[in-house]
Write a protein that holds these residues in place. Structure first.
Motif, short mmCIF file in Angstrom:
data_model
loop_
_atom_site.label_atom_id
_atom_site.label_comp_id
_atom_site.label_asym_id
_atom_site.label_seq_id
_atom_site.Cartn_x
_atom_site.Cartn_y
_atom_site.Cartn_z
N THR A 19 -0.05 4.89 93.59
CA THR A 19 -1.31 5.16 92.87
C THR A 19 -2.02 4.08 92.50
O THR A 19 -1.61 3.29 91.91
N VAL A 20 -3.38 4.06 92.70
CA VAL A 20 -4.33 3.25 92.31
C VAL A 20 -5.49 3.71 91.61
O VAL A 20 -5.97 4.61 91.92
N ILE A 21 -5.66 2.80 90.35
CA ILE A 21 -6.86 3.35 89.43
C ILE A 21 -7.48 2.03 89.32
O ILE A 21 -7.03 0.99 89.34
N ASP A 22 -8.48 2.06 88.35
CA ASP A 22 -9.50 1.16 88.28
C ASP A 22 -9.33 1.04 86.76
O ASP A 22 -8.97 1.62 85.77
N GLN A 23 -10.27 -0.05 86.25
CA GLN A 23 -10.22 -0.27 84.72
C GLN A 23 -10.90 0.79 83.79
O GLN A 23 -10.91 0.98 82.63
N LYS A 24 -11.83 1.65 84.49
CA LYS A 24 -12.36 2.88 83.97
C LYS A 24 -11.49 4.04 83.71
O LYS A 24 -12.02 5.17 83.42
N GLY A 25 -10.37 3.87 84.44
CA GLY A 25 -9.36 5.13 84.65
C GLY A 25 -9.64 6.01 85.72
O GLY A 25 -9.15 7.19 85.76
N LYS A 26 -10.40 5.68 86.70
CA LYS A 26 -10.79 6.37 87.82
C LYS A 26 -9.74 6.22 88.98
O LYS A 26 -9.31 5.23 89.18
N VAL A 81 -8.78 0.35 99.27
CA VAL A 81 -7.82 1.11 98.47
C VAL A 81 -6.68 1.51 99.47
O VAL A 81 -5.60 1.25 99.07
N SER A 82 -7.09 1.88 100.44
CA SER A 82 -5.91 2.08 101.60
C SER A 82 -5.11 0.76 101.95
O SER A 82 -3.64 0.87 101.86
N ALA A 83 -5.91 -0.11 102.05
CA ALA A 83 -5.23 -1.47 102.48
C ALA A 83 -4.29 -2.02 101.14
O ALA A 83 -3.17 -2.16 101.51
N ILE A 84 -4.63 -1.72 99.98
CA ILE A 84 -3.71 -1.99 98.64
C ILE A 84 -2.54 -1.35 98.85
O ILE A 84 -1.43 -1.64 98.52
N VAL A 85 -2.88 0.14 99.10
CA VAL A 85 -1.60 0.93 99.12
C VAL A 85 -0.65 0.59 100.07
O VAL A 85 0.59 0.49 99.81
N HIS A 86 -0.95 0.32 101.19
CA HIS A 86 -0.03 -0.28 102.40
C HIS A 86 0.77 -1.34 102.18
O HIS A 86 1.73 -1.62 102.44
N ALA A 108 0.74 -8.44 92.45
CA ALA A 108 -0.57 -8.42 91.69
C ALA A 108 -1.35 -9.55 92.29
O ALA A 108 -2.53 -9.91 92.51
N ARG A 109 -0.83 -10.99 92.39
CA ARG A 109 -1.37 -11.97 92.97
C ARG A 109 -2.01 -11.77 94.26
O ARG A 109 -3.04 -12.29 94.45
N SER A 110 -1.38 -11.10 95.14
CA SER A 110 -1.93 -10.73 96.58
C SER A 110 -3.26 -9.98 96.56
O SER A 110 -4.10 -10.26 97.07
N ILE A 111 -3.13 -9.13 95.47
CA ILE A 111 -4.31 -8.13 95.39
C ILE A 111 -5.48 -8.79 94.78
O ILE A 111 -6.59 -8.46 95.10
N MET A 112 -5.31 -9.68 93.82
CA MET A 112 -6.43 -10.45 93.29
C MET A 112 -7.05 -11.48 94.12
O MET A 112 -8.14 -11.77 93.94
N THR A 113 -6.56 -11.75 95.35
CA THR A 113 -7.37 -12.41 96.43
C THR A 113 -8.43 -11.65 96.97
O THR A 113 -9.35 -12.66 97.58
#
Length: 531
Positions: free
Chosen positions: A194-201, A174-179, A124-129
């Motif tokens: 699976t990746v979703i945003d705060q709106k549930g998309k 998004v693809s980078a986060i998945v990998h 999670a910390r890596s994604i938040m960068t």
């Protein structure tokens, strides 16, 4: 009101005025506070406040929102200092949780769960960068592995992104986060992230949305291709027409058909002998085998050799081995031979598999608008002149070369001269009004505080001090609106009392007996006057 009560009231008023002046001075010196961080958890808030105290940076906490406020002039400085110390750390918990000493009696399941929580926090910390990601949460589903299970279940992961307000995330990100997640967990395939945003998309593409994703990619490729051609045209014509005097639009018809061709061809001229087999037999016309069937007749014949013979011409005797065979078998006049040959040829064969490239341009339509020739005289008068057909033909030739014009494809290029609307001069960037300037409010606060303190000093403190220090003579009034009860022994004698020293002493004694307070006040005034 007695004089003592009146003096006490004046002292209280003086103390209140002094306190109000001190408060005004402090208010005038108090700086404006700006937001440093908001929406922090308790742990991060405590770490931030401790770091601010060590750096001697004043702070306060907003009672309504819990946000940390610092002086507006020190917001950036405070953020840099906190960032150097790794604050705030965010809501995620990383491998620092492993530094905690395990409690006595922890089970293996608890240790595994703590390790999994540490991995989730680090991911999670890596994604938040990422610049447009404000927060992230990662959930890992790691099945328990066993050597006794033949088919092992693969792990899976889900990521919840909290994006900044007004920002979006691109499919490539998004693809980078998945990998990133798949590479951080052993044996985790990218298809199970699976990746979703705060709106549930849902941000990761599934099988149902893959076709739509391909269509969007094709439209994006077409748009970039058209923008590239338009930019080429404007760049090549800008030195001739001037900056901002040419507009170009390109419509590209792109073929996204995927074609694959498999071909197998033979060349009959390119024959090559691969293998050859030859068989030759010779038989003589002797007596047929006969006899009673039995053991003797079923025995194989003895070893014999069949010499190569040829039939001699009529009137001639066979020579060589043929003559010997004929002599040995006088009843056999002829010998038959058979010869067989098998040859295998290798034919030249070519196998080709061709996949045609996708995204081929089938047709280009180019439209270019060129502004008039604009000249400005010394007096500032603007004159517009239409461009000549020769200029337009030359520009058309340049445009064709820039886009790779191909007449066989049916490409079309149209260059037109038209007068552009003269754009209005860009309005200057409006600065914030004067009353919104931060420095103005600082000056106003300091000036207002000084004026208020001066008013208190002149209108309140000074009269109070004068009232306390006033020493009126005789029966004079000590302060405006306040009657003084003090007496003076030098007052004229009352009517009917004899004059002289005796009369004054008699009047003094009478006054001392009737109003001793006034006498004490007179004596006090005498002592003060003599001092």
């Amino acid at each position: 009101m007695p004089p003592a009560a009146r003096q006490l009231l004046m002292l209280v008023a003086l103390a209140g005025a002094v306190a109000l002046g001190v408060m005004t001075a402090f208010w005038a010196q108090t700086p404006n506070y700006g937001l440093l961080y908001g929406n922090l958890n308790d742990k991060d808030t405590g770490g931030v406040l401790e770091a601010l105290a060590k750096s001697n940076i004043p702070y306060k906490i907003d009672a309504s929102s819990g946000a940390v406020m610092v002086p507006a002039k020190q917001v950036h400085e405070a953020r840099l200092k906190l960032a150097g110390q790794g604050l705030p750390r965010g809501t995620g918990v990383g491998f620092e949780i492993m530094d905690e000493k395990p409690a006595f009696g922890n089970t293996q399941f608890q240790e595994i769960a703590r390790y999994q929580r540490a991995i989730e926090g680090e991911i999670a910390r890596s994604i938040m960068t990422l610049s447009n990601v404000q927060g992230a949460r990662v959930h890992l589903a790691l099945p328990r592995q066993s050597a006794f299970i033949r088919e092992r279940e693969q792990p899976s992961a889900s990521v919840l992104l909290n994006l900044y307000s007004g920002r979006s995330i691109e499919p490539d990100q998004v693809s980078a986060i998945v990998h990133l997640v798949a590479a951080s967990v052993p044996n985790l395939p990218t298809g199970r992230v699976t990746v979703i945003d705060q709106k549930g998309k849902l941000l990761t593409s599934s099988e149902a949305t893959r076709d739509l994703s391909n269509s969007s990619n094709q439209l994006e490729y077409r748009r970039k291709l058209e923008e590239s051609f338009a930019r080429r045209i404007e760049e090549i014509l800008a030195p001739i027409t001037g900056a901002g005097s040419v507009k170009a639009q390109v419509a590209a018809d792109v073929d996204f058909t995927i074609t694959e061709t498999a071909r197998e061809s033979y060349n009959p001229q390119g024959q090559l002998v691969r293998s050859e087999q030859t068989a030759e037999e010779m038989n003589g016309n002797g007596a047929n085998a006969g006899g009673i069937p039995g053991a003797l007749s079923n025995q194989p014949p003895g070893a014999a050799s069949v010499p190569e013979t040829t039939k001699a011409p009529a009137g001639q005797k066979p020579a060589g081995a043929a003559a010997v065979a004929q002599a040995a078998n006088p009843n056999n006049g002829t010998v038959s031979t058979s010869k067989r040959a098998t040859r295998n040829y290798e034919i030249d064969k070519t196998i080709s598999h061709t996949k045609q490239p996708t995204g081929n341009i089938r047709r280009l339509s180019v439209a270019v608008v060129v502004d008039d020739v604009v000249t400005v005289s010394k007096k500032g008068k603007v004159t517009r002149t239409a461009r000549t057909p020769e200029d337009l033909a030359r520009m058309t030739s340049l445009v064709r070369e820039a886009v790779g014009f191909d007449e066989k494809r049916g490409d079309s290029v149209n260059v037109t001269n038209a007068a552009f609307n003269t754009p209005a001069a860009a309005a200057p960037i409006e600065e914030p009004p004067l009353w919104k300037q931060e420095w103005l409010w600082d000056i106003a606060r300091q000036v207002g505080g000084g004026l208020l303190a001066l008013i208190l000093l002149l209108m309140v403190v000074r009269p109070l001090l004068r009232g306390l220090q006033a020493r009126p003579a005789g029966g004079a009034v000590s302060a405006p609106g306040v009657t003084d009860d003090r007496l003076s022994l030098s007052a004229p004698a009352q009517t009917g009392v004899p004059s002289g020293y005796e009369s004054q002493m008699t009047a003094a004694r009478s006054t001392a007996q009737q109003d001793p307070k006034r006498v004490a006040q007179v004596v006090k005034n005498w002592v003060a006057t003599d001092g």
